[in-house]
Structure formats: C-alpha cells, structure tokens
Design a protein around this motif. Structure first.
Motif, short mmCIF file in Angstrom:
data_model
loop_
_atom_site.label_atom_id
_atom_site.label_comp_id
_atom_site.label_asym_id
_atom_site.label_seq_id
_atom_site.Cartn_x
_atom_site.Cartn_y
_atom_site.Cartn_z
N LYS A 156 0.80 -1.22 0.00
CA LYS A 156 0.00 0.00 0.00
C LYS A 156 0.84 1.28 0.00
CE LYS A 156 -3.98 -2.17 2.22
NZ LYS A 156 -4.98 -2.12 3.32
N GLU A 157 2.15 1.13 0.15
CA GLU A 157 3.06 2.27 0.09
C GLU A 157 3.79 2.35 -1.26
OE1 GLU A 157 3.18 4.48 2.48
OE2 GLU A 157 1.77 3.35 3.75
N ILE A 158 3.25 1.63 -2.26
CA ILE A 158 3.93 1.57 -3.55
C ILE A 158 3.93 2.91 -4.27
CG2 ILE A 158 1.87 0.93 -4.86
CD1 ILE A 158 5.43 -0.48 -5.34
N GLU A 159 3.00 3.77 -3.91
CA GLU A 159 2.90 5.06 -4.60
C GLU A 159 4.18 5.88 -4.43
OE1 GLU A 159 0.01 9.04 -4.60
OE2 GLU A 159 -0.72 7.13 -3.80
N LYS A 160 4.81 5.77 -3.27
CA LYS A 160 6.04 6.53 -3.04
C LYS A 160 7.18 6.02 -3.91
CE LYS A 160 4.81 7.41 1.80
NZ LYS A 160 5.23 7.24 3.22
N LYS A 161 7.07 4.78 -4.40
CA LYS A 161 8.14 4.19 -5.19
C LYS A 161 7.99 4.47 -6.68
CE LYS A 161 8.65 0.37 -1.89
NZ LYS A 161 8.63 -1.11 -1.70
#
Length: 223
Positions: A156-161
C-alpha cells in the motif's frame, strides 16, 4: 373570390407539379450515380474492423428512395400529408458503431433530398466537398492521446516508489483512480510518454508490484 379561396388555390397549384417520365428518370439516374459514389467513398474511408457491407449497401440505396419520396411530395398535397403521417410512425433502432457512419448516413439522406429537389449541381458540389474534408482531416496531426497505466500492488506504500519513475519517463501524469482493498491497492494513471518500454521496465523492477498494464485509448483530450 375570397382570400380563403385564393390561398387554397395557390397551395393546390403549388403542389400540382406535373413531371415528365424523362425528368423523373433523369433525377433517379443522377441519384444512382451519386449513390454509387458514396458507396465507394465509404469503403475507402472506413476502417476494415468497422466496415459493414450491408450498411454500405444501405447508404447506396437510401438516396434513391429519398429522392423518390421528395418527388412524390411535390406532386400532390394529399400525398405529401399522407407521406408525412406514414413516416412519422417509423422508428429506426440500430446502433451506430462509429460517428463516421452517422456522417455518411446523413450524407446519403441529404443527397436524396437535394437530388429529388432537382438541385443536381448542389448535390455534386456537396459530395466533392464532403469527400475532400473526410480525407483531408485524416492527414491533420492531432496531439497524442494519453495512455492509461494500471498498477496493482500488494504494498500500500507503492505510490512513493513509482511516482519518481513516472516523473522520469512521463511528460505529465494524473492519478485518475485509487482503489484500496484488503489485498493491496490499485491505481489508474493517465500519462504521456515517448518511452513506453522504458517506463514498463522501470516499474517492473519495483518491489511489491504485482502487475502493471499500459493501455492506449482514443478518448477526448482535455486541457
């Protein structure tokens, strides 16, 4: 003679046009020639995946029928009123696959009406102008349609990548949708890029990314 009788007489005389057989045949022959022209232009202008021979045959036959109806309307006011009443109850329910099909359908009907009215020069000039515009507009370069990037990830933190990756490869992007589930998160991103394969390879190397898809579409471009 009263004013009512004068109006009645003028109306009846206006609809009592007597046309010779040769004149009617000439009108129909001109209509047939233009109908075959529309038939040929539609085949050249249509994409193979959307081409329908039955629809094209309809385009070729419709001007002849329309011209015949216009000729009948000019002969008598009684026939014209009856024809209007009969045509008003007709309902056509056929899905138009392409906006160009709607253009050719209106072109076909207009040709029949114009020829039926005896305006042959106008019908020919209109056919030439529509043909030139239909082919000329294909050569005008339009801005590239945006691409749709569909990202599925269990992180769910893939957006930062992947946002830094988008900044590197895309000229501009906009996140259209975020869908969070118990299994992860999904994104639909609209973007423009000239290096599609480079973008896909860079995104595929990100950890936590389950799948990624890049779609093209011909939607409207809004600025």
């Amino acid at each position: 003679m009263s004013a009512k009788d004068i109006i009645k007489k003028s109306v009846l005389e206006g609809f009592s046009m007597e046309m010779s057989v040769y004149h009617i045949i000439f009108i129909l022959l001109v209509t047939v020639v233009l109908s075959m022209y529309i038939f040929y232009i539609y085949r050249l202008n249509s994409h193979s995946s959307f081409y329908s021979r039955d629809f094209n045959k309809t385009l070729a036959i419709m001007p002849v029928l329309t011209a015949a109806i216009v000729l009948a309307l000019q002969s008598s006011i009684v026939i014209s009123l009856g024809m209007v009443g009969a045509l008003s109850i007709v309902r056509f329910r056929n899905a138009i696959k392409s906006p160009m099909d709607l253009l050719f359908l209106f072109w076909s009907i207009s040709t029949g009406i114009i020829c039926g009215a005896g305006l042959y020069v106008l019908a020919i000039v209109t056919c030439l102008i529509v043909t030139i515009l239909s082919f000329l507009l294909d050569f005008i370069k339009m801005p590239q349609a945006p691409l749709l990037l569909v990202v599925n990830s269990s992180d769910k933190e893939i957006e930062k990548k992947f946002l830094p990756v988008l900044n590197s490869f895309a000229k501009g992007y906009k996140i259209r949708s975020r869908n969070i589930t118990s299994a992860g998160i999904d994104y639909v991103i609209e973007l423009r890029t000239k290096n599609e394969m480079g973008l896909m390879e860079a995104c595929s190397k990100l950890e936590g990314l389950d799948s990624i898809s890049l779609l093209t579409h011909d939607g409207d471009i809004r600025y």
